[in-house]
Enzyme design. Structure first.
Site, PDB file in Angstrom:
ATOM      1  N   ARG A   6       5.463  -9.970  -5.477  1.00 13.82           N
ATOM      2  CA  ARG A   6       5.544  -9.094  -4.314  1.00 13.82           C
ATOM      3  C   ARG A   6       5.626  -9.957  -3.066  1.00 13.82           C
ATOM      4  O   ARG A   6       5.561 -11.191  -3.131  1.00 13.82           O
ATOM      5  CB  ARG A   6       4.325  -8.166  -4.231  1.00 13.82           C
ATOM      6  CG  ARG A   6       3.014  -8.906  -4.090  1.00 13.82           C
ATOM      7  CD  ARG A   6       1.808  -7.972  -4.069  1.00 13.82           C
ATOM      8  NE  ARG A   6       0.570  -8.716  -4.084  1.00 13.82           N
ATOM      9  CZ  ARG A   6      -0.036  -9.211  -3.008  1.00 13.82           C
ATOM     10  NH1 ARG A   6       0.494  -8.997  -1.805  1.00 13.82           N
ATOM     11  NH2 ARG A   6      -1.160  -9.872  -3.093  1.00 13.82           N
TER      12      ARG A   6
ATOM     13  N   LYS B  61      -3.090   6.920  -6.632  1.00  8.59           N
ATOM     14  CA  LYS B  61      -1.643   6.920  -6.849  1.00  8.59           C
ATOM     15  C   LYS B  61      -1.255   7.688  -8.107  1.00  8.59           C
ATOM     16  O   LYS B  61      -0.095   7.643  -8.523  1.00  8.59           O
ATOM     17  CB  LYS B  61      -1.132   5.478  -6.975  1.00  8.59           C
ATOM     18  CG  LYS B  61      -1.401   4.595  -5.779  1.00  8.59           C
ATOM     19  CD  LYS B  61      -0.884   3.182  -6.060  1.00  8.59           C
ATOM     20  CE  LYS B  61      -1.343   2.195  -5.026  1.00  8.59           C
ATOM     21  NZ  LYS B  61      -0.900   0.824  -5.351  1.00  8.59           N
TER      22      LYS B  61
ATOM     23  N   PRO C 137       5.457   3.958  -5.355  1.00  8.61           N
ATOM     24  CA  PRO C 137       4.911   5.119  -4.649  1.00  8.61           C
ATOM     25  C   PRO C 137       3.422   4.923  -4.377  1.00  8.61           C
ATOM     26  O   PRO C 137       2.671   4.487  -5.248  1.00  8.61           O
ATOM     27  CB  PRO C 137       5.157   6.269  -5.622  1.00  8.61           C
ATOM     28  CG  PRO C 137       6.212   5.782  -6.542  1.00  8.61           C
ATOM     29  CD  PRO C 137       6.011   4.309  -6.662  1.00  8.61           C
ATOM     30  N   GLU C 138       3.016   5.249  -3.161  1.00  7.74           N
ATOM     31  CA  GLU C 138       1.609   5.154  -2.789  1.00  7.74           C
ATOM     32  C   GLU C 138       1.124   6.531  -2.373  1.00  7.74           C
ATOM     33  O   GLU C 138       1.815   7.529  -2.567  1.00  7.74           O
ATOM     34  CB  GLU C 138       1.438   4.105  -1.686  1.00  7.74           C
ATOM     35  CG  GLU C 138       1.883   2.704  -2.125  1.00  7.74           C
ATOM     36  CD  GLU C 138       1.753   1.659  -1.031  1.00  7.74           C
ATOM     37  OE1 GLU C 138       0.828   1.751  -0.202  1.00  7.74           O
ATOM     38  OE2 GLU C 138       2.596   0.738  -0.998  1.00  7.74           O
TER      39      GLU C 138
ATOM     40  N   ARG D 235     -18.377  -7.800  -0.279  1.00 13.36           N
ATOM     41  CA  ARG D 235     -18.077  -9.197  -0.621  1.00 13.36           C
ATOM     42  C   ARG D 235     -17.033  -9.723   0.340  1.00 13.36           C
ATOM     43  O   ARG D 235     -16.236  -8.957   0.879  1.00 13.36           O
ATOM     44  CB  ARG D 235     -17.617  -9.342  -2.069  1.00 13.36           C
ATOM     45  CG  ARG D 235     -16.327  -8.649  -2.446  1.00 13.36           C
ATOM     46  CD  ARG D 235     -16.121  -8.723  -3.955  1.00 13.36           C
ATOM     47  NE  ARG D 235     -14.898  -8.085  -4.392  1.00 13.36           N
ATOM     48  CZ  ARG D 235     -13.762  -8.732  -4.636  1.00 13.36           C
ATOM     49  NH1 ARG D 235     -13.716 -10.049  -4.462  1.00 13.36           N
ATOM     50  NH2 ARG D 235     -12.692  -8.093  -5.048  1.00 13.36           N
TER      51      ARG D 235
END
Length: 297
Positions: free
Chosen positions: A272, A57, A2-3, A168
């Site tokens: 992933r 989240k 879930p995001e 960066r």
């Protein structure tokens, strides 16, 4: 996992159903998921739900009680975690366990409310990363205290994004997924945002021009706003399927890109994968495996 859009939808769903209700039970099912001990989980019992919030989240149930503890229940659902809502909580007892490698969904915490409703925090799979905290303030959790800017807040301006890009030199997908930079975006929505913005996930952050920064900002806000709108009002049990259905490229390896009709490609990692459209995002070039860190010739 879930995001931001799904967690936001969960917070709204739960707020509509639980505010003003009193917690009458908080039963730990997976001790390994509980990351705090003071205040104890038992401090939730007798407290009244004040509201729900989202931090990146993280889900946050705020309560108030007569003892002045006013505990918060915070949960990070991670990859295999979810919230299961009940209009009527099962009468069966939750059996405590230390963790283990069971593949089925394990109940980590069951919360019962005074009207008979309630919810389980569950986790499926063999890798257990669900995190449950009972704290006096959300800032007591370091991962919440150190979150970056909320991408749907007024603070997330084009200028703020430009500063993050310049801080960066790194691949833009990594920046979008960095919770200390931008809160709430994970693997799936970073794929979607970059597809909408038409940028390679490997594009270096310091290479962004002002116009490209503006385009990326618009893609972040637009993609997440659209996803929140699509998720809002849905029952908790429908949110996972709604997320999958709304994806343009993520999870759609081998399918046709909805924009150009090209084939969606994938790069796999140890834990992933990411999906993208070569035609829309990389000038037709197919990205090498991430471990090679270069484009296939």
């Amino acid at each position: 996992m879930p995001e931001l859009p799904e967690v936001e939808a969960l917070a709204r769903f739960l707020g509509e159903r639980t505010v003003g209700r009193t917690v009458v039970g908080a039963d730990v099912g997976n001790i390994a998921a509980l990351k705090t001990y003071d205040p104890p989980v038992a401090s939730l019992v007798g407290a009244t739900v004040r509201g729900w919030a989202r931090h990146g989240k993280w889900l946050d149930m705020a309560t108030f009680d007569d003892d002045g503890v006013d505990p918060h229940l915070l949960a990070h659902l991670s990859r295999g975690g979810w919230l299961r809502w009940y209009d009527e909580v099962p009468a069966t007892a939750v059996r405590p366990r230390l963790g283990g490698s069971a593949r089925g969904a394990v109940v980590a915490l069951r919360v019962r409310l005074d009207d008979g409703s309630g919810f389980d925090l569950t986790e499926a799979g063999t890798t257990k990363r669900l995190a449950v905290h009972v704290v006096r303030s959300p800032d007591d959790v370091e991962q919440v205290r150190t979150l970056g800017v909320e991408p749907l807040s007024d603070a997330f301006t084009v200028e703020a994004l430009a500063a993050l890009l310049a801080a960066r030199n790194q691949q833009v997908k990594g920046l979008l997924r960095d919770q200390s930079a931008v809160a709430g975006i994970g693997n799936a929505y970073s794929d979607e945002i970059l597809h909408v913005a038409r940028f390679s996930p490997y594009k270096l952050t310091r290479s962004f021009t002002p116009d490209e920064t503006t385009a990326l900002h618009a893609a972040v806000v637009g993609t997440l706003t659209e996803a929140v709108a699509a998720s809002s009002g849905r029952p908790a049990k429908e949110l996972k399927d709604a997320k999958r259905a709304g994806m343009r490229v993520h999870g759609r390896t081998g399918e046709a890109c909805p924009v150009c009709g090209g084939t969606v490609r994938e790069v796999s990692f140890a834990d992933r994968s990411m999906q993208y459209c070569p035609t829309c995002q990389t000038g037709g070039q197919v990205l090498a495996d991430r471990r090679l860190s270069r484009l296939l010739k």
